[in-house]
Design a protein around this motif. Sequence first.
Motif, PDB file in Angstrom:
ATOM      1  N   PRO A  28       0.811  -1.223   0.000  1.00  0.00           N
ATOM      2  CA  PRO A  28       0.000   0.000   0.000  1.00  0.00           C
ATOM      3  C   PRO A  28       0.846   1.276   0.000  1.00  0.00           C
ATOM      4  N   ASN A  29       1.946   1.280   0.743  1.00  0.00           N
ATOM      5  CA  ASN A  29       2.784   2.471   0.807  1.00  0.00           C
ATOM      6  C   ASN A  29       3.494   2.734  -0.513  1.00  0.00           C
ATOM      7  N   VAL A  30       4.085   1.708  -1.100  1.00  0.00           N
ATOM      8  CA  VAL A  30       4.793   1.906  -2.366  1.00  0.00           C
ATOM      9  C   VAL A  30       3.809   2.280  -3.465  1.00  0.00           C
ATOM     10  N   ARG A  31       2.666   1.612  -3.513  1.00  0.00           N
ATOM     11  CA  ARG A  31       1.673   1.926  -4.548  1.00  0.00           C
ATOM     12  C   ARG A  31       1.107   3.332  -4.420  1.00  0.00           C
ATOM     13  N   SER A  32       1.188   3.920  -3.246  1.00  0.00           N
ATOM     14  CA  SER A  32       0.650   5.272  -3.053  1.00  0.00           C
ATOM     15  C   SER A  32       1.591   6.359  -3.574  1.00  0.00           C
ATOM     16  N   LEU A  33       2.823   6.015  -3.898  1.00  0.00           N
ATOM     17  CA  LEU A  33       3.785   7.004  -4.364  1.00  0.00           C
ATOM     18  C   LEU A  33       3.430   7.479  -5.776  1.00  0.00           C
ATOM     19  N   MET A  34       3.503   8.778  -5.984  1.00  0.00           N
ATOM     20  CA  MET A  34       3.184   9.344  -7.303  1.00  0.00           C
ATOM     21  C   MET A  34       4.190   8.894  -8.368  1.00  0.00           C
ATOM     22  N   SER A  35       5.377   8.513  -7.955  1.00  0.00           N
ATOM     23  CA  SER A  35       6.415   8.097  -8.905  1.00  0.00           C
ATOM     24  C   SER A  35       6.276   6.635  -9.340  1.00  0.00           C
ATOM     25  N   ILE A  36       5.289   5.941  -8.797  1.00  0.00           N
ATOM     26  CA  ILE A  36       5.110   4.515  -9.084  1.00  0.00           C
ATOM     27  C   ILE A  36       3.878   4.294  -9.958  1.00  0.00           C
ATOM     28  N   LYS A  37       4.095   3.594 -11.055  1.00  0.00           N
ATOM     29  CA  LYS A  37       2.979   3.218 -11.940  1.00  0.00           C
ATOM     30  C   LYS A  37       2.353   1.904 -11.488  1.00  0.00           C
ATOM     31  N   GLU A  66       9.275   8.037 -13.018  1.00  0.00           N
ATOM     32  CA  GLU A  66      10.434   8.927 -13.200  1.00  0.00           C
ATOM     33  C   GLU A  66      11.386   8.710 -12.028  1.00  0.00           C
ATOM     34  N   ILE A  67      12.618   8.337 -12.322  1.00  0.00           N
ATOM     35  CA  ILE A  67      13.553   7.913 -11.279  1.00  0.00           C
ATOM     36  C   ILE A  67      13.868   9.028 -10.283  1.00  0.00           C
ATOM     37  N   ASP A  68      14.023  10.271 -10.732  1.00  0.00           N
ATOM     38  CA  ASP A  68      14.332  11.358  -9.796  1.00  0.00           C
ATOM     39  C   ASP A  68      13.195  11.576  -8.806  1.00  0.00           C
ATOM     40  N   GLU A  69      11.962  11.455  -9.274  1.00  0.00           N
ATOM     41  CA  GLU A  69      10.807  11.585  -8.377  1.00  0.00           C
ATOM     42  C   GLU A  69      10.743  10.406  -7.409  1.00  0.00           C
ATOM     43  N   PHE A  70      11.068   9.232  -7.905  1.00  0.00           N
ATOM     44  CA  PHE A  70      11.094   8.046  -7.049  1.00  0.00           C
ATOM     45  C   PHE A  70      12.115   8.222  -5.928  1.00  0.00           C
ATOM     46  N   LEU A  71      13.293   8.723  -6.261  1.00  0.00           N
ATOM     47  CA  LEU A  71      14.324   8.953  -5.250  1.00  0.00           C
ATOM     48  C   LEU A  71      13.850   9.956  -4.201  1.00  0.00           C
ATOM     49  N   LYS A  72      13.109  10.960  -4.610  1.00  0.00           N
ATOM     50  CA  LYS A  72      12.541  11.920  -3.656  1.00  0.00           C
ATOM     51  C   LYS A  72      11.486  11.235  -2.787  1.00  0.00           C
ATOM     52  N   ASP A  73      10.635  10.430  -3.425  1.00  0.00           N
ATOM     53  CA  ASP A  73       9.567   9.741  -2.695  1.00  0.00           C
ATOM     54  C   ASP A  73      10.115   8.808  -1.614  1.00  0.00           C
ATOM     55  N   ILE A  74      11.163   8.076  -1.924  1.00  0.00           N
ATOM     56  CA  ILE A  74      11.671   7.116  -0.939  1.00  0.00           C
ATOM     57  C   ILE A  74      12.544   7.778   0.122  1.00  0.00           C
ATOM     58  N   ASP A  75      12.779   9.073  -0.038  1.00  0.00           N
ATOM     59  CA  ASP A  75      13.577   9.808   0.946  1.00  0.00           C
ATOM     60  C   ASP A  75      12.708  10.476   2.015  1.00  0.00           C
ATOM     61  N   THR A  76      11.399  10.237   1.969  1.00  0.00           N
ATOM     62  CA  THR A  76      10.495  10.809   2.964  1.00  0.00           C
ATOM     63  C   THR A  76      10.556   9.977   4.249  1.00  0.00           C
ATOM     64  N   PRO A  77      10.219  10.576   5.398  1.00  0.00           N
ATOM     65  CA  PRO A  77      10.236   9.811   6.655  1.00  0.00           C
ATOM     66  C   PRO A  77       9.368   8.549   6.600  1.00  0.00           C
ATOM     67  N   ALA A  78       8.192   8.642   5.999  1.00  0.00           N
ATOM     68  CA  ALA A  78       7.297   7.479   5.946  1.00  0.00           C
ATOM     69  C   ALA A  78       7.921   6.336   5.152  1.00  0.00           C
ATOM     70  N   LYS A  80      11.161   5.968   4.467  1.00  0.00           N
ATOM     71  CA  LYS A  80      12.371   5.499   5.149  1.00  0.00           C
ATOM     72  C   LYS A  80      11.999   4.464   6.207  1.00  0.00           C
ATOM     73  N   GLU A  81      10.856   4.656   6.847  1.00  0.00           N
ATOM     74  CA  GLU A  81      10.384   3.681   7.836  1.00  0.00           C
ATOM     75  C   GLU A  81      10.070   2.343   7.159  1.00  0.00           C
ATOM     76  N   VAL A  82       9.360   2.395   6.026  1.00  0.00           N
ATOM     77  CA  VAL A  82       9.005   1.170   5.302  1.00  0.00           C
ATOM     78  C   VAL A  82      10.257   0.469   4.776  1.00  0.00           C
ATOM     79  N   THR A  83      11.198   1.228   4.207  1.00  0.00           N
ATOM     80  CA  THR A  83      12.413   0.587   3.699  1.00  0.00           C
ATOM     81  C   THR A  83      13.248   0.011   4.838  1.00  0.00           C
ATOM     82  N   GLY A  84      13.224   0.651   5.997  1.00  0.00           N
ATOM     83  CA  GLY A  84      13.908   0.091   7.160  1.00  0.00           C
ATOM     84  C   GLY A  84      13.295  -1.226   7.584  1.00  0.00           C
ATOM     85  N   GLU A  85      11.972  -1.310   7.530  1.00  0.00           N
ATOM     86  CA  GLU A  85      11.283  -2.563   7.848  1.00  0.00           C
ATOM     87  C   GLU A  85      11.642  -3.633   6.825  1.00  0.00           C
ATOM     88  N   PHE A  86      11.666  -3.249   5.547  1.00  0.00           N
ATOM     89  CA  PHE A  86      12.024  -4.185   4.475  1.00  0.00           C
ATOM     90  C   PHE A  86      13.404  -4.785   4.745  1.00  0.00           C
TER      91      PHE A  86
END
Length: 104
Positions: A28-37, A66-78, A80-86
């Motif tokens: 749900p978190n990854v799919r909610s990112l605007m940079s993800i199709k 768009e990769i630059d937008e994706f990099l911005k999206d995954i740099d958010t606190p929310a 970062k929490e999900v990637t830390g769990e991953f």
Amino acid sequence: MRMFVMFNLKPGVEVADYEEWTKTRDMPNVRSLMSIKDFRVFGVTGLFGSDAKPPFQYVEVIDIVEIDEFLKDIDTPAMKEVTGEFEKWTDSPVFLTTNELLVA
């Protein structure tokens, strides 16, 4: 761009626990990112034409707008929490970035 993430679970991680987490938290978190199709997770069932054990248990397929937008999206606190769990669930994931070949 399409990214493939191939990984195994860390020793001691229960498959059911990981799969519940990925369905309720990761996807749900990854799919909610605007940079993800699109974002899908697959359990590996075997090696075609072989009885050998597959090198990975799971493959994620992430379609990135768009990769630059994706990099911005995954740099958010929310995120970062999900990637830390991953990282707590997975053992040395391999991230492959790809571009589709254009065939005439």
